[in-house]
Design a protein around this motif. Structure first.
Motif, PDB file in Angstrom:
ATOM      1  N   TYR A  76       0.845  -1.199   0.000  1.00 31.66           N
ATOM      2  CA  TYR A  76       0.000   0.000   0.000  1.00 31.66           C
ATOM      3  C   TYR A  76       0.879   1.248   0.000  1.00 31.66           C
ATOM      4  CZ  TYR A  76      -4.393  -2.404   1.183  1.00 31.66           C
ATOM      5  OH  TYR A  76      -5.527  -3.176   1.153  1.00 31.66           O
ATOM      6  N   THR A  77       0.534   2.203  -0.823  1.00 30.71           N
ATOM      7  CA  THR A  77       1.197   3.504  -0.784  1.00 30.71           C
ATOM      8  C   THR A  77       0.450   4.389   0.211  1.00 30.71           C
ATOM      9  OG1 THR A  77      -0.198   4.438  -2.516  1.00 30.71           O
ATOM     10  CG2 THR A  77       1.830   3.293  -3.226  1.00 30.71           C
ATOM     11  N   LYS A  78       1.032   5.545   0.502  1.00 35.30           N
ATOM     12  CA  LYS A  78       0.341   6.511   1.355  1.00 35.30           C
ATOM     13  C   LYS A  78      -0.987   6.901   0.714  1.00 35.30           C
ATOM     14  CE  LYS A  78       0.735  11.080   3.417  1.00 35.30           C
ATOM     15  NZ  LYS A  78       1.523  12.303   3.551  1.00 35.30           N
ATOM     16  N   LYS A  79      -1.001   7.035  -0.596  1.00 34.00           N
ATOM     17  CA  LYS A  79      -2.231   7.389  -1.325  1.00 34.00           C
ATOM     18  C   LYS A  79      -3.283   6.281  -1.196  1.00 34.00           C
ATOM     19  CE  LYS A  79      -3.802   8.863  -5.896  1.00 34.00           C
ATOM     20  NZ  LYS A  79      -3.399   9.143  -7.278  1.00 34.00           N
ATOM     21  N   ASP A  80      -2.862   5.020  -1.270  1.00 36.21           N
ATOM     22  CA  ASP A  80      -3.786   3.892  -1.088  1.00 36.21           C
ATOM     23  C   ASP A  80      -4.380   3.897   0.318  1.00 36.21           C
ATOM     24  OD1 ASP A  80      -3.189   2.882  -3.663  1.00 36.21           O
ATOM     25  OD2 ASP A  80      -1.581   1.587  -2.879  1.00 36.21           O
ATOM     26  N   ALA A  81      -3.528   4.126   1.319  1.00 34.71           N
ATOM     27  CA  ALA A  81      -4.003   4.157   2.709  1.00 34.71           C
ATOM     28  C   ALA A  81      -4.978   5.318   2.903  1.00 34.71           C
ATOM     29  CB  ALA A  81      -2.826   4.268   3.671  1.00 34.71           C
ATOM     30  N   ALA A  82      -4.684   6.463   2.283  1.00 32.92           N
ATOM     31  CA  ALA A  82      -5.582   7.627   2.390  1.00 32.92           C
ATOM     32  C   ALA A  82      -6.929   7.326   1.745  1.00 32.92           C
ATOM     33  CB  ALA A  82      -4.940   8.848   1.748  1.00 32.92           C
TER      34      ALA A  82
END
Length: 183
Positions: A76-82
């Motif tokens: 997961y990227t930070k964008k995915d987590a967001a």
């Protein structure tokens, strides 16, 4: 702990006059921004400041080994987590779920685990706004998971409870406490 469970059950019985066809549940039962503090962990509302920690947690193969349906190639990227947080926030606003981030203060981390944690994993002390005021975390803390209730069906007085916990904290008692606090 049993009294918290009894209180929740009582609240469910008291509010169970809802129509079976209604999606979600009584607005008074599902808070917008709730939190709770136990002897080991604190449950706080998900926030953008936690996205990096959640991306790290959701990308850890040991942590996610029993939730393979949620894993992503490359993690997961930070964008995915967001995006996951925003989607879950919308569902909580629609009264379809209750969502918490599980955090632990640095001083409460078991010694057997502490040596496996980098300084970059800690967040600074802060006050976190919740529906009935705020939760003060007075020392550095770490995001160690998330938990909550999903598929809330008040008419039938049931829901699904779920938890994702950093594998380094398995068998330390924090998941048990987090689920008790959720109920």
């Amino acid at each position: 702990m049993a009294s918290r469970r009894l209180s929740t059950t009582t609240a469910l019985r008291r509010n169970s006059v809802l129509d079976n066809s209604k999606k979600g549940c009584d607005p008074d039962l599902v808070p917008e921004r709730a939190g709770s503090t136990g002897s080991l962990v604190t449950l706080i509302p998900p926030d953008k400041d936690q996205d990096v920690a959640m991306s790290r947690l959701l990308s850890d193969l040991e942590t996610m080994k029993h939730l393979m349906f949620m894993t992503r190639v490359g993690g997961y990227t930070k964008k995915d987590a967001a995006a996951r947080r925003v989607g879950r926030d919308e569902r909580q606003h629609a009264k379809e779920l209750v969502n918490y981030t599980i955090v632990i203060k640095k001083s409460l981390i078991p010694r057997s685990v502490l040596h496996n944690i980098g300084d970059d994993e800690f967040m600074p002390a802060c006050k976190i706004p919740v529906d009935n005021g705020h939760i003060e975390i007075d020392e550095p803390y770490m995001v160690i998971g998330c938990c909550g209730l999903n598929n809330i069906d008040l008419a039938n007085r049931c829901s699904e409870a779920g938890i994702i916990l950093d594998a380094r904290f398995w068998r330390t008692g924090v998941s048990t406490e987090a689920l008790y606090l959720t109920l």
